[in-house]
Write a protein that holds these residues in place. Structure first.
Motif, short mmCIF file in Angstrom:
data_model
loop_
_atom_site.label_atom_id
_atom_site.label_comp_id
_atom_site.label_asym_id
_atom_site.label_seq_id
_atom_site.Cartn_x
_atom_site.Cartn_y
_atom_site.Cartn_z
N CYS A 76 -38.16 -13.80 -32.16
CA CYS A 76 -39.59 -13.74 -32.47
C CYS A 76 -40.25 -12.75 -31.52
O CYS A 76 -39.70 -12.41 -30.48
N ARG A 108 -40.45 -21.98 -31.19
CA ARG A 108 -39.24 -22.03 -32.01
C ARG A 108 -38.23 -23.03 -31.44
O ARG A 108 -37.57 -23.76 -32.19
N GLN A 118 -36.39 -24.60 -38.28
CA GLN A 118 -37.77 -24.15 -38.39
C GLN A 118 -38.42 -24.75 -39.65
O GLN A 118 -39.57 -25.18 -39.64
N GLU A 119 -37.65 -24.78 -40.73
CA GLU A 119 -38.16 -25.32 -41.99
C GLU A 119 -38.41 -26.82 -41.90
O GLU A 119 -39.40 -27.34 -42.42
N ALA A 122 -41.59 -27.34 -39.97
CA ALA A 122 -42.76 -27.00 -40.78
C ALA A 122 -43.12 -28.15 -41.71
O ALA A 122 -44.30 -28.45 -41.93
N ASN A 141 -44.37 -21.99 -40.15
CA ASN A 141 -43.67 -21.83 -38.86
C ASN A 141 -44.47 -22.50 -37.75
O ASN A 141 -45.65 -22.84 -37.94
N GLN A 147 -46.97 -15.17 -42.15
CA GLN A 147 -45.97 -15.49 -43.15
C GLN A 147 -46.71 -15.80 -44.45
O GLN A 147 -47.69 -16.55 -44.44
#
Length: 261
Positions: A76, A108, A118-119, A122, A141, A147
């Protein structure tokens, strides 16, 4: 950090100052009352201010659990703590740095560790938003980098900010003007809070900055003075208006005679 006893804040008798920001809301965090709003329900990217939602999700976990940094955490930009794979830190340490320095690699790492991916994290953010009543937000995120399909509003972020403000742990972090972070190899970094309002307004105690090209300059600030508190959400302002806008609204909310309530 000892919390000051607060009472509900009434709407000031003077009109709010003009501000450059595109979306604004000022609330009383005690009652939830809206003191001022401008385009508060307009969907827009909110940059790193959404890390307050990340923090709220992290607060539901065991903050004393250790996190081993992976190479994927570093994928990132631009703000990073430059941790190395294999470093071990507690979630509490990482959350403190996330609130002070807004390092995206830290976000992260927390997301991967707490959500499994990450998903997965979220999904927890969206679940938390729904629980809080944030009905006009969708997060993809943990850090707020642009995004497609990720958005919130000033009103929704005020809801998240109110919940964060009520957390003694989160506010103890957001009120820090600086903090230190020790890497596993012994290196120590002194990190300055990205929120300049902490130095400009003596009673400011948070909460979170955010900047991307898409979101513009964003700041969620909070303060307590004379037994009253306020949270100011300023989205898509300009430099240096982000600080001026936020300071003017925070002072408008709180710097008035006690007789006004």
């Amino acid at each position: 950090m000892k919390a000051e006893a607060v009472r509900p804040t009434a709407i000031p008798t003077t009109p709010p100052p003009p501000v450059a920001a595109e979306s604004v809301i000022v609330i009383d965090p005690v009652s939830g009352r809206v003191l001022y709003a401008k385009n508060a329900d307009q969907r827009r990217p909110v940059a790193s201010t959404q890390k307050l939602v990340t923090a709220l999700v992290a607060m539901d976990s065991n903050l004393d659990q250790s996190v081993t940094i992976s190479a994927d955490d570093e994928r990132c930009e631009p703000t990073k703590l430059e941790m190395k794979p294999g470093e071990v830190h507690t979630r509490r340490e990482l959350l403190r740095v996330l609130m002070v320095k807004s390092a995206n690699d830290v976000g992260r790492a927390l997301a991967r560790d707490i959500g499994g991916s990450q998903e997965g994290f979220a999904a927890l953010m969206n679940q938390k938003a729904a629980q809080l009543g944030m009905r006009n937000s969708h997060f993809i995120n943990p850090h707020g980098l642009p995004q497609e399909g990720q958005f919130s509003t000033a009103r929704d972020m005020a809801i998240a900010a109110r919940s964060a403000w009520r957390s003694q742990t989160i506010r103890s972090f957001t009120s820090l003007q600086s903090t230190t972070f020790q890497h596993s190899d012994g290196r120590v970094k002194t990190l300055q809070n990205t929120n300049k309002l902490l130095k400009r307004v003596p009673y400011c105690d948070g909460l979170k900055t955010g900047t991307t090209d898409a979101a513009g300059r964003c700041l969620i600030s909070s303060g307590t003075l004379g037994g009253r508190s306020a949270i100011v959400v300023v989205l898509k302002s300009t430099t240096p208006n982000i600080w001026n806008d936020s300071e003017k609204l925070l002072r408008w909310s709180l710097e008035r005679p006690a007789s006004e309530g």
